[in-house]
Every structure is written in C-alpha cells, then in structure tokens.
Design a protein around this motif. Structure first.
Motif, short mmCIF file in Angstrom:
data_model
loop_
_atom_site.label_atom_id
_atom_site.label_comp_id
_atom_site.label_asym_id
_atom_site.label_seq_id
_atom_site.Cartn_x
_atom_site.Cartn_y
_atom_site.Cartn_z
N LEU A 7 9.18 76.11 -88.92
CA LEU A 7 7.96 75.47 -89.39
C LEU A 7 8.28 74.34 -90.34
O LEU A 7 7.72 73.26 -90.26
N GLY A 8 9.23 74.57 -91.26
CA GLY A 8 9.63 73.53 -92.19
C GLY A 8 10.20 72.33 -91.48
O GLY A 8 9.90 71.19 -91.83
N GLY A 9 11.01 72.56 -90.44
CA GLY A 9 11.58 71.45 -89.67
C GLY A 9 10.50 70.66 -88.96
O GLY A 9 10.54 69.43 -88.92
N THR A 10 9.52 71.36 -88.41
CA THR A 10 8.42 70.68 -87.73
C THR A 10 7.62 69.86 -88.73
O THR A 10 7.25 68.72 -88.47
N THR A 11 7.36 70.43 -89.91
CA THR A 11 6.61 69.71 -90.94
C THR A 11 7.39 68.48 -91.38
O THR A 11 6.81 67.40 -91.53
N LEU A 12 8.69 68.62 -91.60
CA LEU A 12 9.50 67.46 -91.99
C LEU A 12 9.49 66.41 -90.90
O LEU A 12 9.43 65.22 -91.19
N SER A 13 9.54 66.82 -89.64
CA SER A 13 9.50 65.86 -88.54
C SER A 13 8.17 65.12 -88.53
O SER A 13 8.12 63.93 -88.27
N VAL A 140 3.16 60.08 -77.74
CA VAL A 140 4.36 59.72 -78.49
C VAL A 140 5.27 60.95 -78.46
O VAL A 140 4.92 61.99 -79.00
N ARG A 141 6.40 60.79 -77.82
CA ARG A 141 7.35 61.91 -77.70
C ARG A 141 8.49 61.66 -78.68
O ARG A 141 9.31 60.77 -78.48
N VAL A 142 8.51 62.48 -79.75
CA VAL A 142 9.49 62.24 -80.81
C VAL A 142 10.69 63.17 -80.78
O VAL A 142 11.60 63.00 -81.56
N GLY A 143 10.71 64.13 -79.89
CA GLY A 143 11.90 64.96 -79.82
C GLY A 143 11.63 66.29 -79.15
O GLY A 143 10.52 66.80 -79.16
N LYS A 144 12.70 66.82 -78.60
CA LYS A 144 12.61 68.12 -77.93
C LYS A 144 12.26 69.20 -78.94
O LYS A 144 12.81 69.25 -80.03
N GLY A 145 11.31 70.04 -78.56
CA GLY A 145 10.91 71.13 -79.42
C GLY A 145 9.90 70.74 -80.48
O GLY A 145 9.42 71.59 -81.23
N LEU A 146 9.57 69.46 -80.57
CA LEU A 146 8.58 69.01 -81.54
C LEU A 146 7.24 68.80 -80.83
O LEU A 146 7.21 68.52 -79.64
N PRO A 147 6.15 68.93 -81.56
CA PRO A 147 4.85 68.79 -80.91
C PRO A 147 4.63 67.37 -80.39
O PRO A 147 5.08 66.39 -80.99
N LEU A 148 3.93 67.29 -79.28
CA LEU A 148 3.54 66.01 -78.71
C LEU A 148 2.51 65.37 -79.63
O LEU A 148 1.56 66.01 -80.06
N MET A 149 2.73 64.11 -79.96
CA MET A 149 1.77 63.36 -80.77
C MET A 149 1.16 62.27 -79.89
O MET A 149 1.69 61.97 -78.82
N VAL A 150 0.07 61.69 -80.36
CA VAL A 150 -0.63 60.65 -79.62
C VAL A 150 -0.99 59.52 -80.59
O VAL A 150 -1.42 59.78 -81.72
N LEU A 151 -0.82 58.28 -80.13
CA LEU A 151 -1.22 57.11 -80.90
C LEU A 151 -2.43 56.49 -80.21
O LEU A 151 -2.42 56.28 -78.99
N GLU A 178 8.54 51.76 -80.12
CA GLU A 178 9.25 51.56 -81.38
C GLU A 178 9.31 52.86 -82.19
O GLU A 178 10.32 53.17 -82.81
N ILE A 179 8.22 53.62 -82.21
CA ILE A 179 8.21 54.90 -82.91
C ILE A 179 9.19 55.86 -82.25
O ILE A 179 10.02 56.50 -82.91
N GLU A 180 9.13 55.97 -80.92
CA GLU A 180 10.02 56.88 -80.19
C GLU A 180 11.49 56.49 -80.37
O GLU A 180 12.35 57.37 -80.47
N ARG A 181 11.77 55.20 -80.41
CA ARG A 181 13.14 54.72 -80.56
C ARG A 181 13.79 55.27 -81.84
O ARG A 181 14.96 55.60 -81.87
N HIS A 182 13.02 55.40 -82.89
CA HIS A 182 13.54 55.91 -84.15
C HIS A 182 14.06 57.35 -84.00
O HIS A 182 15.00 57.75 -84.69
N PHE A 183 13.44 58.12 -83.13
CA PHE A 183 13.77 59.54 -83.00
C PHE A 183 14.81 59.84 -81.93
O PHE A 183 15.22 60.99 -81.79
N ARG A 184 15.22 58.83 -81.18
CA ARG A 184 16.24 59.07 -80.14
C ARG A 184 17.59 59.32 -80.78
O ARG A 184 17.99 58.61 -81.71
N LEU A 185 18.27 60.31 -80.26
CA LEU A 185 19.62 60.59 -80.75
C LEU A 185 20.60 59.58 -80.14
O LEU A 185 20.47 59.21 -78.98
#
Length: 187
Positions: A7-13, A140-151, A178-185
């Motif tokens: 939960l903490g990791g999701t909140t930080l994300s 907006v897909r920011v990472g595996k295991g993280l909730p899907l967001m929408v802009l 641009e938002i998704e690019r920030h979260f790509r590994l």
C-alpha cells in the motif's frame, strides 16, 4: 506487513505520478484552456487525484477529490476501455445493476469508448455525463502492478467535439506519453 508495504509503495507511486504529471498537466491546461485532471478508479467512480486549469474565464469547477461516474464520463469510459476484458465485464454488470433502464444507452457508450480507444487513443463524453460538459480522456499506464490512471481534458459545451478530437487530442496523447516515459524502466 507486506500489505502495508505494498500500500505504501502504491501511495508513493501515486504521489510520484502527481509530482511528475503536474507541470505537464499545467502546460496542457494553458495550451488548451481545458480543465486537465489525473484520476483513478475508486469503487464505481473515477476520483480526481490532481487537477490543473488555465487562466481562462470559462472553466469547470472540479477539484482534487471530485468524483466522475464510471459509465458516462470520459475519464470513466477511458478506464473501462483500457481495463482487461474480464474486469470490464464485472464492472459492466455492476453498472447494469445500478441502472437497468439506462443500460442499453450506457452499454453503447462503453462499446464506443472501446472502439475509440483502439482507433484514436482516447475516449470522449460529449454531453453524456452533463449536457454542458465535453471531455476526452486517455489511460496512463505507469507501471506493472500499479493502478491504471486516466488523464482527461474537459471544457464547456461551447468547445465542439471536433475541437477536442482535432486540436486537443494530439496534445493530450503527447502528455500521456511524457508521463508514461518517466515511469519506464531503463532497458
């Protein structure tokens, strides 16, 4: 335990997503004179996590914490269209149970959103949620295991669907990238 850490990791994300997104969202708001919102699903609604607006005299009065309906708002439709088919079917059943009489019209809107997302990269709601509001939204897909967001980009009815699709859509999709690019590994 692990649930708390998760939960903490999701909140930080989410906080990181807000921090990364805010300047990009503000630039988009300034360029389009729209209310720009970043949201995620909470129950049967989409919840605004962050909002930005331009200095335009005409703007929507929705803020962080505002809720949009899942079935009729652009943000909710983008979420449904981007959800995995099994998850979408489950949500559709719940939506049908909440409004059996309106379901045929709602189902048509959701199917249109699925088609629009595949074809145009975004979904719209032009007077379907509120007659005076037009909007488009993209996942907006920011990472595996993280909730899907929408802009989303929303404005008054005086902004035609053609303006949203022709002028605002490319800018919205660029901001999402641009938002998704920030979260790509890194590879």
């Amino acid at each position: 335990g692990m649930a708390t850490l998760s939960l903490g990791g999701t909140t930080l994300s989410r906080l990181d997503a807000k921090e990364v997104s805010r300047p990009l969202m503000q630039a988009l708001a300034n360029a389009t004179e729209c209310l720009i919102a970043l949201g995620l699903r909470e129950g049967m609604s989409m919840l605004y996590m962050e909002t930005c607006r331009s200095d335009s005299i005409v703007t929507l009065r929705l803020n962080i914490g505002s809720r949009m309906p899942l079935a009729t708002s652009a943000m909710g439709r983008a979420y449904l269209a981007a959800a995995k088919p099994g998850a979408r079917r489950g949500l559709e059943e719940r939506i049908r149970g909440l409004d059996p009489a309106g379901w045929p019209r709602i189902a048509q809107g959701i199917q249109q959103a699925v088609d629009d997302l595949a074809q145009h990269g975004c979904c719209g709601s032009f007077g379907d949620w509120r007659s005076e509001v037009h909007a488009i939204a993209a996942p907006v897909r920011v990472g595996k295991g993280l909730p899907l967001m929408v802009l989303s980009a929303a404005g008054p009815r005086s902004m035609s669907p053609e303006v949203f699709l022709r002028d605002i859509r490319p800018q919205l999709l660029t901001t999402v990238q641009e938002i998704e690019r920030h979260f790509r590994l890194p590879a």
